[in-house]
Design an enzyme around this catalytic site. Structure first.
Site, short mmCIF file in Angstrom:
data_model
loop_
_atom_site.label_atom_id
_atom_site.label_comp_id
_atom_site.label_asym_id
_atom_site.label_seq_id
_atom_site.Cartn_x
_atom_site.Cartn_y
_atom_site.Cartn_z
N GLY A 28 0.83 -1.20 0.00
CA GLY A 28 0.00 0.00 0.00
C GLY A 28 0.86 1.24 0.00
N GLY A 29 0.20 2.38 0.18
CA GLY A 29 0.92 3.64 0.13
C GLY A 29 1.91 3.82 1.27
CB VAL A 33 1.66 -6.70 4.61
CG1 VAL A 33 1.43 -7.79 5.66
CG2 VAL A 33 1.09 -5.38 5.08
CE LYS A 48 1.11 -1.18 6.54
NZ LYS A 48 -0.28 -0.70 6.61
CG ASP A 144 -6.83 3.90 6.42
OD1 ASP A 144 -7.71 4.52 5.80
OD2 ASP A 144 -5.92 3.27 5.84
#
Length: 451
Positions: A28-29, A33, A48, A144
């Protein structure tokens, strides 16, 4: 190394001298992971690496804040919150070590099935609420909450994961250039405006996730719409009200979603016994229904793999890859298929066609592993003549394969080949020829390397 890892004696990468990285699970940004092995305890974990905020110094205030809240999260013992085993900073890069979640995300399930039954929505909402309240009581914000961060285990249990701790390590809701970090589809208006998030912002994320579950649609329309237009909608009229819009939807559930999605954080409902009791009443057998939905999706995935075995053999032969012909009778008990049978078995097992909106939702978080799965789905779409949908899927699969697997990898070549087939049949002959030329060039190299 730059990402906070070191080489082990067997060539694998080891984080903090303990966690041997096995394979990537997602990207992701904020980071990547990995599935990993805890060499000290001999167990499987997820690691992560927050590569977006690497370079933290020992005396960095952001580093201390990140570690402090991560340790608070690790003390939370709740079935609705991901178990955090360890946290640290390796060579300036923060990392989190968590339980591995086996199942689907809420985003993936809705993308495959469309709107969910009321009982399932109530069960997911209840589990997320309780997980959020447990985190808030421990002084931890999620930051989030969105469908892709709500994990659904095979047994029907719901787990909140991917807490936004990375933002404590140096990221702000609004960057110095004014660019928004995250998706405004599920982000509270006050956060979009740059205010520090609080518990009501997490509840807003749950409300918008419930909206998706109940309607099968993103709160502010198609995710390909101009980013600024979505922000304008989020800060303007806000999430469309559900009350009176969805036929048969219990009034309490519609009013709860509308309340959680309120523009004013003070207007969003807090925790009450009545709220939980109402959700419990609506959930009824929701957990069992959710587990059944997940089991059916895993079965469909397995069947799709069997049905495309013949296609993979043909394409592998085209590219010179060794492959064994699976024959005309795949090992599948067709008695389990829907009773209507046609001349083409694939038709009897056709999975629900995903809408443009939900398909893009799934593709937005694609990994190399899911790219292979989406490639198989696209091939089945081609065989059924649904060329526009297949081309749409492959237009995202191909770049993922190119960047993650390389231009000469068989999965990349197969994806490009089928993309070219779609383009040719849709009338884009020039682009198809160009793409096939690239495939042939790399296929010839692979053949030459083996000779």
């Amino acid at each position: 190394m730059k990402d906070g890892t070191a080489e082990s004696g067997d060539g694998g990468q080891v984080v903090a001298g303990r966690y041997r990285l096995l394979r990537p699970l997602g990207r992701g940004g904020m980071g990547v992971v990995h599935e990993a092995e805890d060499t000290r305890l001999g167990r499987r974990v997820a690691v992560k690496m927050l590569t977006a905020v690497e370079g933290l110094a020992e005396d960095d205030e952001a580093r201390d804040r990140f570690l402090r809240e991560a340790r608070a999260l690790a003390r939370i013992d709740h079935p609705g919150v991901v178990t955090l085993y360890d946290v640290g900073v390796a060579e300036g890069t923060p990392y989190l070590v968590m339980q591995v979640l086996d199942g689907l995300s809420l985003a993936e399930l809705v993308a495959r099935t469309g709107p969910l039954p009321t009982a399932v929505v109530a069960q997911v909402a209840l589990d997320v609420l309780r997980g959020l309240f447990a985190a808030h009581e421990a002084g931890v914000l999620h930051r989030d909450v969105k469908p892709s961060n709500i994990g659904l285990n095979r047994d029907g249990h719901v787990v909140l994961h991917d807490f936004g701790l990375a933002r404590l390590a140096g990221e702000r809701a609004i960057t110095r250039t004014g660019q928004l970090v995250g998706t405004p589809q599920f982000m509270a208006p006050e956060t979009i405006r740059g205010a520090a998030p609080g518990p009501p912002a997490d509840l807003y994320g749950l409300g918008t996730s419930m909206y998706l579950m109940l309607t099968g649609e993103l709160p502010f329309g198609d995710s390909t719409v101009d980013f600024g237009a979505i922000v304008d909608r989020a800060l303007g009229d806000g999430v469309p009200r559900l009350s009176g819009r969805v036929p048969g939807l219990p009034r309490f559930l519609a009013e709860l979603v509308d309340g959680l999605c309120a523009q004013d954080p003070a207007a969003r409902p807090g925790r009450t016994a009545a709220m939980e009791e109402s959700l419990e009443g609506l959930a009824a057998d929701g957990r069992e229904a959710l587990a059944a939905l997940l089991a059916e999706e895993f079965r469909r995935e397995a069947v799709r793999g069997v049905l495309s075995e013949k296609v993979r053999f043909t394409a592998a032969r085209l590219l010179g890859e060794p492959a064994q012909d699976p024959g005309d009778h795949p090992e599948y008990d067709w008695e389990e298929a829907p009773p209507q049978q046609t001349a083409e078995p694939a038709d009897a097992l056709r999975p629900p066609t995903l809408s443009d909106t939900t398909r893009r939702l799934v593709l937005s978080s694609m990994t190399p592993q899911s790219a292979r799965s989406r490639q198989r789905e696209a091939v089945n779409l081609v065989l059924r003549g649904e060329l526009q949908e297949a081309a749409q899927v492959l237009s995202v699969v191909v770049p993922v394969c190119l960047s993650s697997l390389g231009p000469a990898h068989p999965t990349t070549l197969l994806s490009q080949y089928w993309h070219a087939v779609c383009l040719a049949r849709l009338g884009a002959g020039d682009r198809a020829v160009d793409l096939l030329a690239r495939v042939n060039r790399h296929a010839d190299r692979r053949t030459g390397d083996r000779s």
